[in-house]
Design a protein around this motif. Structure first.
Motif, PDB file in Angstrom:
ATOM      1  N   ARG A   1       1.164  -1.332  -0.499  1.00 42.93           N
ATOM      2  CA  ARG A   1       0.001   0.019   0.219  1.00 42.93           C
ATOM      3  C   ARG A   1       1.380   1.000  -0.307  1.00 42.93           C
ATOM      4  NH1 ARG A   1      -3.981  -3.206  -1.681  1.00 42.93           N
ATOM      5  NH2 ARG A   1      -5.618  -2.986  -0.675  1.00 42.93           N
ATOM      6  N   PHE A   2       0.785   2.024  -0.696  1.00 43.23           N
ATOM      7  CA  PHE A   2       1.257   3.625  -0.628  1.00 43.23           C
ATOM      8  C   PHE A   2       1.060   4.108  -0.025  1.00 43.23           C
ATOM      9  CE2 PHE A   2       2.803   2.473  -5.219  1.00 43.23           C
ATOM     10  CZ  PHE A   2       3.781   2.073  -5.347  1.00 43.23           C
ATOM     11  N   THR A   3       1.950   5.286   0.677  1.00 40.62           N
ATOM     12  CA  THR A   3       1.158   6.474   2.029  1.00 40.62           C
ATOM     13  C   THR A   3       0.403   7.399   0.960  1.00 40.62           C
ATOM     14  OG1 THR A   3       3.570   7.209   1.493  1.00 40.62           O
ATOM     15  CG2 THR A   3       3.224   5.412   3.551  1.00 40.62           C
ATOM     16  N   SER A   4      -0.065   8.548   2.227  1.00 35.11           N
ATOM     17  CA  SER A   4      -1.388   9.245   1.561  1.00 35.11           C
ATOM     18  C   SER A   4      -0.329  10.054   0.659  1.00 35.11           C
ATOM     19  CB  SER A   4      -2.373   9.522   2.390  1.00 35.11           C
ATOM     20  OG  SER A   4      -0.934  10.044   3.561  1.00 35.11           O
ATOM     21  N   ASP A   5       0.571  10.379   1.310  1.00 38.10           N
ATOM     22  CA  ASP A   5       1.549  11.054  -0.224  1.00 38.10           C
ATOM     23  C   ASP A   5       2.432  10.334  -1.636  1.00 38.10           C
ATOM     24  OD1 ASP A   5       3.647  10.073   0.954  1.00 38.10           O
ATOM     25  OD2 ASP A   5       4.477  12.382   2.165  1.00 38.10           O
ATOM     26  N   TYR A   6       2.425   9.079  -1.492  1.00 35.46           N
ATOM     27  CA  TYR A   6       2.778   8.492  -2.477  1.00 35.46           C
ATOM     28  C   TYR A   6       4.324   8.624  -2.241  1.00 35.46           C
ATOM     29  CZ  TYR A   6      -1.473   7.665  -4.274  1.00 35.46           C
ATOM     30  OH  TYR A   6      -3.108   7.108  -4.043  1.00 35.46           O
ATOM     31  N   LYS A   7       4.840   9.099  -1.262  1.00 38.04           N
ATOM     32  CA  LYS A   7       5.897   8.579  -1.367  1.00 38.04           C
ATOM     33  C   LYS A   7       6.693   7.609  -0.546  1.00 38.04           C
ATOM     34  CE  LYS A   7       7.056  13.322  -0.654  1.00 38.04           C
ATOM     35  NZ  LYS A   7       7.475  14.933   0.650  1.00 38.04           N
ATOM     36  N   TYR A   8       6.249   6.548  -0.204  1.00 38.09           N
ATOM     37  CA  TYR A   8       6.227   5.655   0.421  1.00 38.09           C
ATOM     38  C   TYR A   8       5.735   4.185  -0.392  1.00 38.09           C
ATOM     39  CZ  TYR A   8       9.314   8.772   3.207  1.00 38.09           C
ATOM     40  OH  TYR A   8       9.843   9.438   3.130  1.00 38.09           O
ATOM     41  N   LEU A   9       6.420   3.307  -0.052  1.00 43.29           N
ATOM     42  CA  LEU A   9       5.362   1.770  -0.139  1.00 43.29           C
ATOM     43  C   LEU A   9       5.633   1.678   0.981  1.00 43.29           C
ATOM     44  CD1 LEU A   9       4.074   0.364  -1.898  1.00 43.29           C
ATOM     45  CD2 LEU A   9       5.732  -0.492  -2.867  1.00 43.29           C
ATOM     46  N   ILE A  10       4.615   1.409   1.922  1.00 44.26           N
ATOM     47  CA  ILE A  10       4.128  -0.258   2.610  1.00 44.26           C
ATOM     48  C   ILE A  10       4.322  -1.053   2.990  1.00 44.26           C
ATOM     49  CG2 ILE A  10       3.353  -0.718   5.364  1.00 44.26           C
ATOM     50  CD1 ILE A  10       4.515   2.663   4.707  1.00 44.26           C
ATOM     51  N   VAL A  11       4.974  -2.183   3.177  1.00 48.36           N
ATOM     52  CA  VAL A  11       4.859  -3.801   2.303  1.00 48.36           C
ATOM     53  C   VAL A  11       4.940  -4.144   4.185  1.00 48.36           C
ATOM     54  CG1 VAL A  11       6.220  -5.364   1.616  1.00 48.36           C
ATOM     55  CG2 VAL A  11       6.447  -3.320   0.805  1.00 48.36           C
ATOM     56  N   ALA A  12       4.281  -5.263   4.084  1.00 42.29           N
ATOM     57  CA  ALA A  12       4.129  -6.211   5.184  1.00 42.29           C
ATOM     58  C   ALA A  12       4.961  -7.657   4.880  1.00 42.29           C
ATOM     59  CB  ALA A  12       2.455  -6.312   6.077  1.00 42.29           C
ATOM     60  N   GLN A  13       5.357  -7.847   5.848  1.00 40.73           N
ATOM     61  CA  GLN A  13       6.081  -9.293   5.854  1.00 40.73           C
ATOM     62  C   GLN A  13       5.446  -9.989   7.596  1.00 40.73           C
ATOM     63  OE1 GLN A  13      10.028  -7.131   4.963  1.00 40.73           O
ATOM     64  NE2 GLN A  13      10.943  -8.535   3.801  1.00 40.73           N
ATOM     65  N   MET A  14       5.036 -11.009   6.497  1.00 36.07           N
ATOM     66  CA  MET A  14       4.346 -11.752   7.959  1.00 36.07           C
ATOM     67  C   MET A  14       5.219 -12.694   8.552  1.00 36.07           C
ATOM     68  SD  MET A  14       0.772 -13.799   7.625  1.00 36.07           S
ATOM     69  CE  MET A  14       2.124 -16.129   7.556  1.00 36.07           C
ATOM     70  N   ASN A  15       6.642 -13.216   7.773  1.00 28.88           N
ATOM     71  CA  ASN A  15       7.080 -13.778   9.020  1.00 28.88           C
ATOM     72  C   ASN A  15       8.264 -14.001   9.345  1.00 28.88           C
ATOM     73  OD1 ASN A  15       6.092 -16.894   7.853  1.00 28.88           O
ATOM     74  ND2 ASN A  15       6.102 -15.758   5.342  1.00 28.88           N
ATOM     75  N   ILE A  16       8.402 -12.479   9.500  1.00 28.77           N
ATOM     76  CA  ILE A  16       9.348 -11.674   9.937  1.00 28.77           C
ATOM     77  C   ILE A  16       8.985 -10.735  10.511  1.00 28.77           C
ATOM     78  CG2 ILE A  16      12.027 -12.601   8.893  1.00 28.77           C
ATOM     79  CD1 ILE A  16      11.620  -9.613   7.893  1.00 28.77           C
ATOM     80  N   ASN A  17       6.826 -10.647  10.915  1.00 33.63           N
ATOM     81  CA  ASN A  17       6.575  -9.545  11.450  1.00 33.63           C
ATOM     82  C   ASN A  17       7.127  -8.348  11.015  1.00 33.63           C
ATOM     83  OD1 ASN A  17       5.658 -11.750  13.921  1.00 33.63           O
ATOM     84  ND2 ASN A  17       7.542 -12.626  13.990  1.00 33.63           N
ATOM     85  N   ARG A  18       6.869  -8.127  10.469  1.00 34.41           N
ATOM     86  CA  ARG A  18       8.287  -6.530  10.338  1.00 34.41           C
ATOM     87  C   ARG A  18       6.579  -5.541   8.883  1.00 34.41           C
ATOM     88  NH1 ARG A  18      13.746  -5.889   7.660  1.00 34.41           N
ATOM     89  NH2 ARG A  18      12.542  -5.979   5.284  1.00 34.41           N
ATOM     90  N   LEU A  19       7.331  -4.774   9.107  1.00 31.71           N
ATOM     91  CA  LEU A  19       6.370  -3.532   8.106  1.00 31.71           C
ATOM     92  C   LEU A  19       7.555  -2.414   7.485  1.00 31.71           C
ATOM     93  CD1 LEU A  19       3.760  -4.263   8.787  1.00 31.71           C
ATOM     94  CD2 LEU A  19       2.657  -1.562   8.813  1.00 31.71           C
ATOM     95  N   ALA A  20       8.304  -2.878   6.173  1.00 29.13           N
ATOM     96  CA  ALA A  20       9.297  -2.205   5.400  1.00 29.13           C
ATOM     97  C   ALA A  20       8.765  -1.412   4.912  1.00 29.13           C
ATOM     98  CB  ALA A  20       9.650  -3.217   3.958  1.00 29.13           C
ATOM     99  N   ILE A  21       8.868   0.476   4.676  1.00 34.47           N
ATOM    100  CA  ILE A  21       8.754   1.286   4.040  1.00 34.47           C
ATOM    101  C   ILE A  21       9.828   1.553   3.312  1.00 34.47           C
ATOM    102  CG2 ILE A  21       8.584   3.250   4.981  1.00 34.47           C
ATOM    103  CD1 ILE A  21       8.163   2.903   7.443  1.00 34.47           C
ATOM    104  N   LEU A  22       9.626   2.042   2.564  1.00 35.52           N
ATOM    105  CA  LEU A  22      10.251   1.674   0.673  1.00 35.52           C
ATOM    106  C   LEU A  22      10.241   3.155   0.250  1.00 35.52           C
ATOM    107  CD1 LEU A  22       9.966  -2.089   1.553  1.00 35.52           C
ATOM    108  CD2 LEU A  22      10.457  -1.526  -1.046  1.00 35.52           C
TER     109      LEU A  22
ATOM    110  N   SER B   1      -5.534  11.243   6.788  1.00 27.77           N
ATOM    111  CA  SER B   1      -4.294  11.442   7.989  1.00 27.77           C
ATOM    112  C   SER B   1      -3.015  10.994   7.656  1.00 27.77           C
ATOM    113  CB  SER B   1      -5.254  10.492   9.248  1.00 27.77           C
ATOM    114  OG  SER B   1      -4.846   8.792   9.345  1.00 27.77           O
ATOM    115  N   GLY B   2      -3.128   9.462   6.940  1.00 29.43           N
ATOM    116  CA  GLY B   2      -1.279   8.636   6.697  1.00 29.43           C
ATOM    117  C   GLY B   2      -1.624   7.844   7.676  1.00 29.43           C
TER     118      GLY B   2
END
Length: 339
Positions: free
Chosen positions: A264-285, A319-320
């Motif tokens: 999913r993209f952030t509200s300003d489209y500057k970042y892509l939020i990526v869930a990684q389930m098996n390592i319990n992480r949200l990566a912000i790209l 709200s972002g």
């Protein structure tokens, strides 16, 4: 069960105390906390909203998906389990409002579409019973409006449309929609459908090559006309032109530890939020500019507690805020941007 959280100026002290307690009494103490690790000196970008929801006990099943209606300030949560409501509706402040259950078997993905005249909720259902293998449109109160696919029967047909465990849907304001199909079934494909639910283009089959998938699990569209797909078991994100379906590129170097589950993209489209389930992480790209895919770069991350298992996420485009559906913790959590 919701965990404790360390906040504000007490973060460092609480972290040190937890490490000490973990050494003394075992690692389970540490598992109760979510924590961040900023990348390359970056400051934290998000903080946990501990007030959302007000009463977490309304989560009575496995929370697989979440969708935000930014226009009306509503949050829809899809959960699974026996004798539990399948869709829960909260306010953006965290108050439980109502639930509904009819004709939803095993929700996997959920999406809110607002048009000039009305609002609707789209749900992908991966159940194997009489409601499964479908993509369904509901009113905000849960009235069934439309069924795509053949309820209860898996298939690959395009006329009529059939699905096999469709994972997620993304619908543009124009009504054009993108479906990733499926979550471990016979199909490994991305379909673009018109407003009258006819195929515009299709990409994908089972494989590791360009345009092939191994469990296409999530899909989103950026403001430059590019379609982003979480190719989960190939541990990469593939990108396509939304008009032609042409393959534009792929990201894989950021996902050596675990494949992407949600995009999913952030509200300003500057970042892509990526869930990684098996390592319990949200990566912000960092999101690439128009015309350039390049390679991925993780600029920040939200590291969740062990066994949280973030599955799918959604963004409040006003709200972002990030909402995370966690099937391990059986809850949805809200993270808000740090201004």
């Amino acid at each position: 069960m919701r965990g404790k959280r360390a906040l504000g100026p007490w973060l460092v002290m609480a972290g040190a105390l937890l490490v000490l307690l973990g050494l003394i009494g075992g690692s389970q103490v540490l598992k109760a906390f979510d924590y961040f690790y900023p990348s390359k000196g970056q400051q934290q970008m998000y903080k946990l909203d501990i007030s959302w929801p007000k009463i977490p006990e309304y989560f009575t099943g496995q929370t697989f998906c979440v969708a935000v209606d930014s226009l009306h300030g509503l949050v829809y949560v899809g959960q699974r389990g026996d004798d539990v409501p399948k869709v829960l509706v909260f306010s953006e402040e965290g108050y439980f409002l109502y639930s509904w259950n009819d004709t939803v078997e095993m929700p996997h993905g959920i999406f809110v579409l607002n048009t000039a005249t009305d609002s609707s909720i789209w749900i992908t259902d991966v159940g194997t019973g009489k409601y499964g293998h479908t993509v369904k449109q509901y009113s905000p109160s849960g009235k069934l409006l439309q069924i795509l696919g053949t309820p209860g029967n898996a298939g690959s047909s395009l006329n009529p449309i059939q699905f096999d465990q469709p994972a997620e849907i993304f619908v543009e304001e124009s009504g054009d929609m993108y479906v990733v199909d499926g979550d471990g079934g016979m199909n490994n494909r991305l379909l673009k459908l018109s407003t009258d639910y006819k195929e515009i283009w299709l990409s994908g089959e089972n494989g590791t090559g360009i345009g092939q998938f191994k469990i296409p699990h999530s899909v989103t569209v950026d403001r430059y006309g590019r379609v982003w797909v979480a190719d989960r078991d190939n541990k990469r994100i593939q990108v396509f032109d939304k008009v032609t379906g042409e393959w534009l590129g792929a990201w894989s170097s950021c996902f050596s530890e675990d494949g992407p589950y949600s995009v999913r993209f952030t509200s300003d489209y500057k970042y892509l939020i990526v869930a990684q389930m098996n390592i319990n992480r949200l990566a912000i790209l960092a999101a690439p500019p128009v015309g350039i895919i390049g390679d991925c770069a993780i600029v920040n991350a939200i590291q969740l507690a062990d066994e949280t298992k973030p599955h799918l996420v959604d963004i409040d485009m006003k709200s972002g805020a990030i909402y995370i559906a966690e099937i391990g913790a059986q809850q949805v959590q809200k993270y808000v941007p740090i201004s």
